[in-house]
Design a protein around this motif. Structure first.
Motif, PDB file in Angstrom:
ATOM      1  N   GLU A  54      -4.459  -7.037  -0.439  1.00 58.89           N
ATOM      2  CA  GLU A  54      -5.168  -7.465   0.762  1.00 58.89           C
ATOM      3  C   GLU A  54      -6.421  -6.621   0.987  1.00 58.89           C
ATOM      4  OE1 GLU A  54      -2.798  -8.027   4.333  1.00 58.89           O
ATOM      5  OE2 GLU A  54      -0.999  -7.909   3.092  1.00 58.89           O
ATOM      6  N   ILE A  55      -6.286  -5.308   0.798  1.00 56.59           N
ATOM      7  CA  ILE A  55      -7.425  -4.412   0.994  1.00 56.59           C
ATOM      8  C   ILE A  55      -8.533  -4.727  -0.001  1.00 56.59           C
ATOM      9  CG2 ILE A  55      -8.146  -1.999   0.813  1.00 56.59           C
ATOM     10  CD1 ILE A  55      -5.367  -1.252   1.913  1.00 56.59           C
ATOM     11  N   VAL A  56      -8.168  -4.915  -1.265  1.00 57.35           N
ATOM     12  CA  VAL A  56      -9.158  -5.219  -2.287  1.00 57.35           C
ATOM     13  C   VAL A  56      -9.862  -6.537  -1.975  1.00 57.35           C
ATOM     14  CG1 VAL A  56      -9.505  -5.752  -4.725  1.00 57.35           C
ATOM     15  CG2 VAL A  56      -7.952  -3.902  -4.061  1.00 57.35           C
ATOM     16  N   ASP A  57      -9.104  -7.568  -1.621  1.00 59.63           N
ATOM     17  CA  ASP A  57      -9.708  -8.869  -1.310  1.00 59.63           C
ATOM     18  C   ASP A  57     -10.648  -8.761  -0.124  1.00 59.63           C
ATOM     19  OD1 ASP A  57      -8.323 -10.029  -3.372  1.00 59.63           O
ATOM     20  OD2 ASP A  57      -6.704 -10.805  -2.113  1.00 59.63           O
TER      21      ASP A  57
ATOM     22  N   ARG B 163      -0.153  -4.275  -8.772  1.00 65.06           N
ATOM     23  CA  ARG B 163      -0.107  -3.316  -9.877  1.00 65.06           C
ATOM     24  C   ARG B 163      -1.380  -3.381 -10.711  1.00 65.06           C
ATOM     25  NH1 ARG B 163       4.446  -5.729 -14.085  1.00 65.06           N
ATOM     26  NH2 ARG B 163       3.732  -7.900 -14.150  1.00 65.06           N
ATOM     27  N   GLY B 164      -1.947  -4.574 -10.822  1.00 60.90           N
ATOM     28  CA  GLY B 164      -3.195  -4.708 -11.570  1.00 60.90           C
ATOM     29  C   GLY B 164      -4.359  -4.035 -10.869  1.00 60.90           C
ATOM     30  N   TRP B 165      -4.419  -4.169  -9.538  1.00 57.05           N
ATOM     31  CA  TRP B 165      -5.486  -3.489  -8.790  1.00 57.05           C
ATOM     32  C   TRP B 165      -5.306  -1.981  -8.861  1.00 57.05           C
ATOM     33  CZ3 TRP B 165      -9.324  -6.354  -8.598  1.00 57.05           C
ATOM     34  CH2 TRP B 165      -9.275  -7.691  -8.201  1.00 57.05           C
ATOM     35  N   ALA B 166      -4.072  -1.505  -8.838  1.00 56.27           N
ATOM     36  CA  ALA B 166      -3.825  -0.069  -8.968  1.00 56.27           C
ATOM     37  C   ALA B 166      -4.296   0.430 -10.329  1.00 56.27           C
ATOM     38  CB  ALA B 166      -2.335   0.228  -8.782  1.00 56.27           C
ATOM     39  N   LEU B 167      -4.004  -0.316 -11.379  1.00 58.03           N
ATOM     40  CA  LEU B 167      -4.440   0.063 -12.722  1.00 58.03           C
ATOM     41  C   LEU B 167      -5.966   0.072 -12.805  1.00 58.03           C
ATOM     42  CD1 LEU B 167      -3.784   0.751 -15.650  1.00 58.03           C
ATOM     43  CD2 LEU B 167      -3.628  -1.704 -16.116  1.00 58.03           C
ATOM     44  N   ALA B 168      -6.603  -0.913 -12.188  1.00 61.06           N
ATOM     45  CA  ALA B 168      -8.069  -0.955 -12.193  1.00 61.06           C
ATOM     46  C   ALA B 168      -8.654   0.262 -11.484  1.00 61.06           C
ATOM     47  CB  ALA B 168      -8.554  -2.244 -11.537  1.00 61.06           C
ATOM     48  N   ALA B 169      -8.042   0.658 -10.375  1.00 59.34           N
ATOM     49  CA  ALA B 169      -8.529   1.830  -9.644  1.00 59.34           C
ATOM     50  C   ALA B 169      -8.367   3.099 -10.468  1.00 59.34           C
ATOM     51  CB  ALA B 169      -7.794   1.951  -8.320  1.00 59.34           C
ATOM     52  N   LEU B 170      -7.235   3.237 -11.133  1.00 63.78           N
ATOM     53  CA  LEU B 170      -6.950   4.450 -11.899  1.00 63.78           C
ATOM     54  C   LEU B 170      -7.782   4.553 -13.177  1.00 63.78           C
ATOM     55  CD1 LEU B 170      -3.079   4.497 -11.432  1.00 63.78           C
ATOM     56  CD2 LEU B 170      -4.695   6.196 -10.527  1.00 63.78           C
ATOM     57  N   THR B 171      -8.260   3.422 -13.695  1.00 62.76           N
ATOM     58  CA  THR B 171      -9.080   3.434 -14.904  1.00 62.76           C
ATOM     59  C   THR B 171     -10.568   3.355 -14.600  1.00 62.76           C
ATOM     60  OG1 THR B 171      -8.763   1.026 -15.096  1.00 62.76           O
ATOM     61  CG2 THR B 171      -7.294   2.448 -16.386  1.00 62.76           C
ATOM     62  N   GLY B 172     -10.935   3.396 -13.318  1.00 63.60           N
ATOM     63  CA  GLY B 172     -12.345   3.366 -12.943  1.00 63.60           C
ATOM     64  C   GLY B 172     -12.981   2.002 -12.993  1.00 63.60           C
TER      65      GLY B 172
ATOM     66  N   MET C 290       0.825  -1.211   0.000  1.00 63.75           N
ATOM     67  CA  MET C 290       0.000   0.000   0.000  1.00 63.75           C
ATOM     68  C   MET C 290       0.859   1.261   0.000  1.00 63.75           C
ATOM     69  SD  MET C 290      -3.129   0.957  -0.103  1.00 63.75           S
ATOM     70  CE  MET C 290      -4.014   2.492   0.049  1.00 63.75           C
ATOM     71  N   ARG C 291       2.049   1.170   0.584  1.00 62.30           N
ATOM     72  CA  ARG C 291       2.910   2.338   0.661  1.00 62.30           C
ATOM     73  C   ARG C 291       3.313   2.820  -0.722  1.00 62.30           C
ATOM     74  NH1 ARG C 291       7.775   2.257   4.895  1.00 62.30           N
ATOM     75  NH2 ARG C 291       5.934   1.893   6.196  1.00 62.30           N
ATOM     76  N   ALA C 292       3.634   1.894  -1.626  1.00 59.35           N
ATOM     77  CA  ALA C 292       4.040   2.282  -2.979  1.00 59.35           C
ATOM     78  C   ALA C 292       2.869   2.915  -3.732  1.00 59.35           C
ATOM     79  CB  ALA C 292       4.572   1.072  -3.730  1.00 59.35           C
ATOM     80  N   PHE C 293       1.663   2.381  -3.553  1.00 62.24           N
ATOM     81  CA  PHE C 293       0.479   2.936  -4.208  1.00 62.24           C
ATOM     82  C   PHE C 293       0.186   4.335  -3.677  1.00 62.24           C
ATOM     83  CE2 PHE C 293      -4.283   3.225  -4.360  1.00 62.24           C
ATOM     84  CZ  PHE C 293      -4.389   3.364  -5.734  1.00 62.24           C
ATOM     85  N   ALA C 294       0.341   4.516  -2.359  1.00 69.29           N
ATOM     86  CA  ALA C 294       0.117   5.827  -1.761  1.00 69.29           C
ATOM     87  C   ALA C 294       1.115   6.844  -2.299  1.00 69.29           C
ATOM     88  CB  ALA C 294       0.218   5.732  -0.242  1.00 69.29           C
ATOM     89  N   GLU C 295       2.367   6.433  -2.421  1.00 68.64           N
ATOM     90  CA  GLU C 295       3.388   7.327  -2.957  1.00 68.64           C
ATOM     91  C   GLU C 295       3.078   7.687  -4.406  1.00 68.64           C
ATOM     92  OE1 GLU C 295       6.677   9.752  -2.889  1.00 68.64           O
ATOM     93  OE2 GLU C 295       5.785   8.659  -1.195  1.00 68.64           O
TER      94      GLU C 295
END
Length: 563
Positions: free
Chosen positions: A104-107, A36-45, A1-6
Motif C-alpha cells: 500500500e505504501i509503495v503504491d 515480499r517483492g517490494w521488500a526485495l526491491a528495497a533491499l537491492t536498491g 509493514m509490521r513484518a518488514f519492520a521486524e
C-alpha cells in the motif's frame, strides 16, 4: 509493514552473514506477493521515491514537537529515522484503524503528487509503532543501512527454493510431486535485469509454479568471476608458473561492457547499470558481445590515478567539461560473449585470443587490452609486484590458469589476486562522529591528520573500521573524555603536540585532491593499530605524506607491454 519492520530491525542488529541470509530467506518464504517483492526491491536498491526527502520529514516532526528538543535528540541519537521514530507523538484523533501494508505504501508513494507526500507520511507515522515508523522512514529515504548487500539479498532469494520436494508448493493445492533443483545466486543474476519489481515471476519460478524467466535478453549482465587472495606461504609451492597468466590488477572499478542486438549497457561488478555515468565510453564502443574489464581514466596514453576516476563515479549524469577533463576507458581482461556466442565455458587461452581480436579490430581510445606480464618464476614475478612499471595504477597482480573457464563466484584455484602490501603512516585523531545502526551509540567514524610545518594538524583521511569491538569502546571513551568542541554531530578531540591519540593508518594508495585541505586523499584507509604508546608529536608530517605520494606516482601509469 509490521513484518518488514521486524525484518529490518533484526537485520540491523545481526552481524552474522549466515544469520542475515536465514532471516531474509524466511521472510521471503512466508510473506505474500507483492510485499515480499517490494521488500526485495528495497533491499537491492531497485526501489526509490524521489518525492520523499529528509527535509520533508524534519518539517513534519518539528510541527509536532519542540524543534530544539528534536535537534538535541537528533544530535544524541545520530540517525534521522531512529530519532523521529522515537520522538513522534502521534495524533490520537486521526489514528487509522490499522497499520498500512508495505505494498500500500509503495503504491501510494508511486502515484502521489509531491505536495501530498508529507501528509501521507504523517498519517502512516500516526498508524505505526516506533519500529514500524523507523522502517517506514528508512524505506522512503532509501537509507536501508542494515548490513545487507544487493548480492547477499539475491543469495537469500535463491534460498527461497524449497530444499526438499515435500516443501515445494503444488499450484493445485496438494502436496508437491516433483523435486526442485537448488538455485544458485548466479542463476538469479543472469535473469535479474529482465525482471521488474515486485518480481512475481521470479518467485513463481523459485517455488516451482512457473518456468525460469528468460536469461537471453540482449544486453544482459553475466555474473562475474572473482579471484581469491593468494597465500604466499602455501599456494606458490603447489602452483606451476607455466600454468598461470599474470596481469596487472588495475586500480579502477571492475565493469562489464555489453553490446548485443543494438543494446548497449555498462555494469558494475555487482550488476548495477552505470551506462548513464559514462556515455563517452558507451558511445565509442563498437563490438558485438560482452567483455570483462577495468574502468579507468585514460589520459595521454596512460592510466591515471584512481582519484581521477572518483571525479566521475556515483553521478547519474555527467557534463561535457567533466568528460573532457577525465576521459574514461576500459582495459579489457576477458571476453564472455562474441558475435552472439557465449564463450564463458571455453578455456582462458581461447577467450584471450578472441579478446585480442576484438580489441585489435576496435578503433579509438576507449578500449584497450590488459597485457600479459612475462615471467618465468614466482621470484621474478615478486620483483615486478614490488616495483611495478605501471606505478600507482596497479594494485598488484592477477594470476589466472590458462585452462580456466569463466565461472561465476569465487572458486578456489583458477584465479588468484596478489595485492601489493599496504602503506602505513602514523596520524593523530582529530574528529569523531557516531556511526549508524548498531554503532549509533558509539563514536566510530574517525578523522585523522598529520602535522604541517606550522605545527598544526591537517586532515588527511577518515576511517571507520580496522578495530575490534573492545577497541571501539576504548576509542569511544577517549573521544568522550577529551572532546573540546562540537559541530552538530561531530566532536572535536583534543590533539596537540604534547597530547593526542596516534593511530597507525593503513591504506592502499594516495591521490592528489584539490577538494581536501591537505591536498591529498587516501585510498581505502583503515585503522591498523592504536598507538597508545606513541607521543602525538612523533606522528607523520604533511611533507612525509607528499614524499610518499611522489614516490607512488613516480612509476607512472603506462600499460607495460610485457609479454
Amino acid at each position: 509493514m509490521r513484518a518488514f519492520a521486524e525484518l529490518l530491525d533484526r537485520l540491523s542488529l545481526t552481524g552474522s552473514r549466515n544469520a542475515k541470509l536465514v532471516l531474509l530467506r524466511d521472510y521471503l518464504r512466508v510473506t505474500p506477493d507483492p510485499d515480499r517483492g517490494w521488500a526485495l526491491a528495497a533491499l537491492t536498491g531497485e526501489l526509490s521515491f524521489d518525492s520523499a526527502k529528509p527535509a520533508m520529514i524534519r518539517r513534519a516532526v518539528e510541527a509536532r514537537v519542540d524543534p530544539v528538543l528534536f535537534r538535541w535528540s537528533y544530535d544524541y541519537v545520530g540517525d534521522l529515522a531512529e530519532t523521529v521514530a522515537l520522538i513522534w507523538p502521534g495524533n490520537p484523533d486521526h489514528r487509522p484503524n490499522r497499520e498500512p501494508e508495505l505494498g500500500e505504501i509503495v503504491d501510494a508513494l508511486s502515484t502521489a503528487k509531491r505536495g501530498e507526500v508529507q501528509g501521507l507520511i504523517e498519517g502512516w507515522l500516526d498508524a505505526l509503532a516506533p519500529k514500524g515508523r523507523w522502517a517506514l522512514l528508512k524505506l522512503v529515504t532509501g537509507a536501508l543501512r542494515v548490513g545487507l548487500s544487493a548480492r547477499l539479498a539475491k543469495t537469500a532469494t535463491a534460498m527461497v527454493r524449497p530444499e526438499t520436494a515435500s516443501e515445494a508448493p503444488d499450484p493445485a493445492g496438494g502436496e508437491a510431486t516433483i523435486a526442485l533443483d537448488p538455485v544458485d545466486v548466479s542463476e538469479i543474476e543472469e535473469v535479474w535485469h529482465g525482471l521488474e519489481p515486485p518480481y512475481a515471476d521470479l518467485f513463481a519460478w523459485l517455488e516451482g509454479r512457473a518456468e525460469r524467466p528468460s536469461p537471453d535478453a540482449p544486453g544482459r549482465f553475466r555474473p562475474v568471476m572473482l579471484a581469491v587472495a593468494i597465500d604466499e606461504a602455501v599456494d606458490f609451492a603447489k602452483l606451476a608458473p607455466a600454468d598461470y597468466a599474470a596481469e596487472w590488477k588495475w586500480d579502477g572499478i571492475r565493469v562489464q561492457a555489453v553490446i548485443e542486438a543494438g543494446v548497449k549497457r555498462l555494469y558494475s561488478r555487482t550488476g548495477d547499470e552505470i551506462s548513464g555515468s559514462f556515455p563517452d565510453v558507451m558511445n565509442a564502443l563498437a563490438f558485438e558481445g560482452a567483455i570483462d574489464g577495468e574502468l579507468l581514466v585514460w589520459r595521454e596514453g596512460q592510466v591515471a590515478p584512481f582519484g581521477d576516476l572518483q571525479q566521475r563515479l556515483n553521478r547519474k549524469t555527467i557534463d561535457t567539461k567533466t568528460m573532457a577533463a577525465y576521459p574514461a576507458a576500459i582495459v579489457a581482461y576477458d571476453a564472455l560473449a562474441v558475435d552472439g556466442e557465449d564463450i564463458r565455458a571455453r578455456p582462458l587461452r581461447e577467450r584471450r585470443e578472441r579478446l585480442e581480436a576484438m580489441v585489435a579490430g576496435h578503433t579509438g581510445d576507449r578500449l584497450h587490452l590488459s597485457p600479459v606480464v612475462a615471467y618465468d618464476s614466482w621470484n621474478a614475478l615478486a620483483v615486478l609486484r614490488a616495483d611495478p612499471p605501471v606505478g600507482a595504477a596497479a594494485e598488484g597482480l592477477m594470476l589466472k590458469r590458462w585452462d580456466s573457464a569463466y565461472v561465476a563466484g569465487r572458486p578456489k584455484g583458477p584465479w588468484f589476486k596478489w595485492k601489493r602490501d599496504p602503506h602505513a603512516i602514523d596520524c593523530v585523531l582529530m574528529y569523531a562522529q557516531r556511526g549508524h545502526g548498531k554503532r549509533s551509540s558509539f563514536y566510530s567514524d574517525f578523522t585523522f591528520g598529520v602535522w604541517t610545518p606550522e605545527g598544526v594538524l591537517t586532515p588527511v583521511g577518515k576511517a571507520y573500521f580496522g578495530f575490534t569491538d573492545e577497541e571501539l569502546k576504548q576509542l569511544d571513551k577517549f573521544v568522550r573524555d577529551h572532546t573540546i568542541d562540537r559541530f552538530g554531530p561531530v566532536r572535536s578531540v583534543r590533539a596537540e603536540r604534547d597530547f593526542g591519540l596516534v593511530l597507525e593508518i593503513a591504506f592502499e594508495g594516495l591521490n592528489r585532491s584539490p577538494r581536501h585541505k591537505s591536498g591529498v586523499a587516501m585510498r581505502f584507509p583503515r585503522i591498523g593499530r592504536i598507538r597508545w604508546d606513541k607521543p602525538a608529536r612523533e606522528a607523520a608530517t604533511i611533507a612525509e605524506v607528499m614524499d610518499l605520494l611522489d614516490a607512488i606516482e613516480g612509476g607512472g601509469g603506462r600499460l607495460a607491454k610485457a609479454g
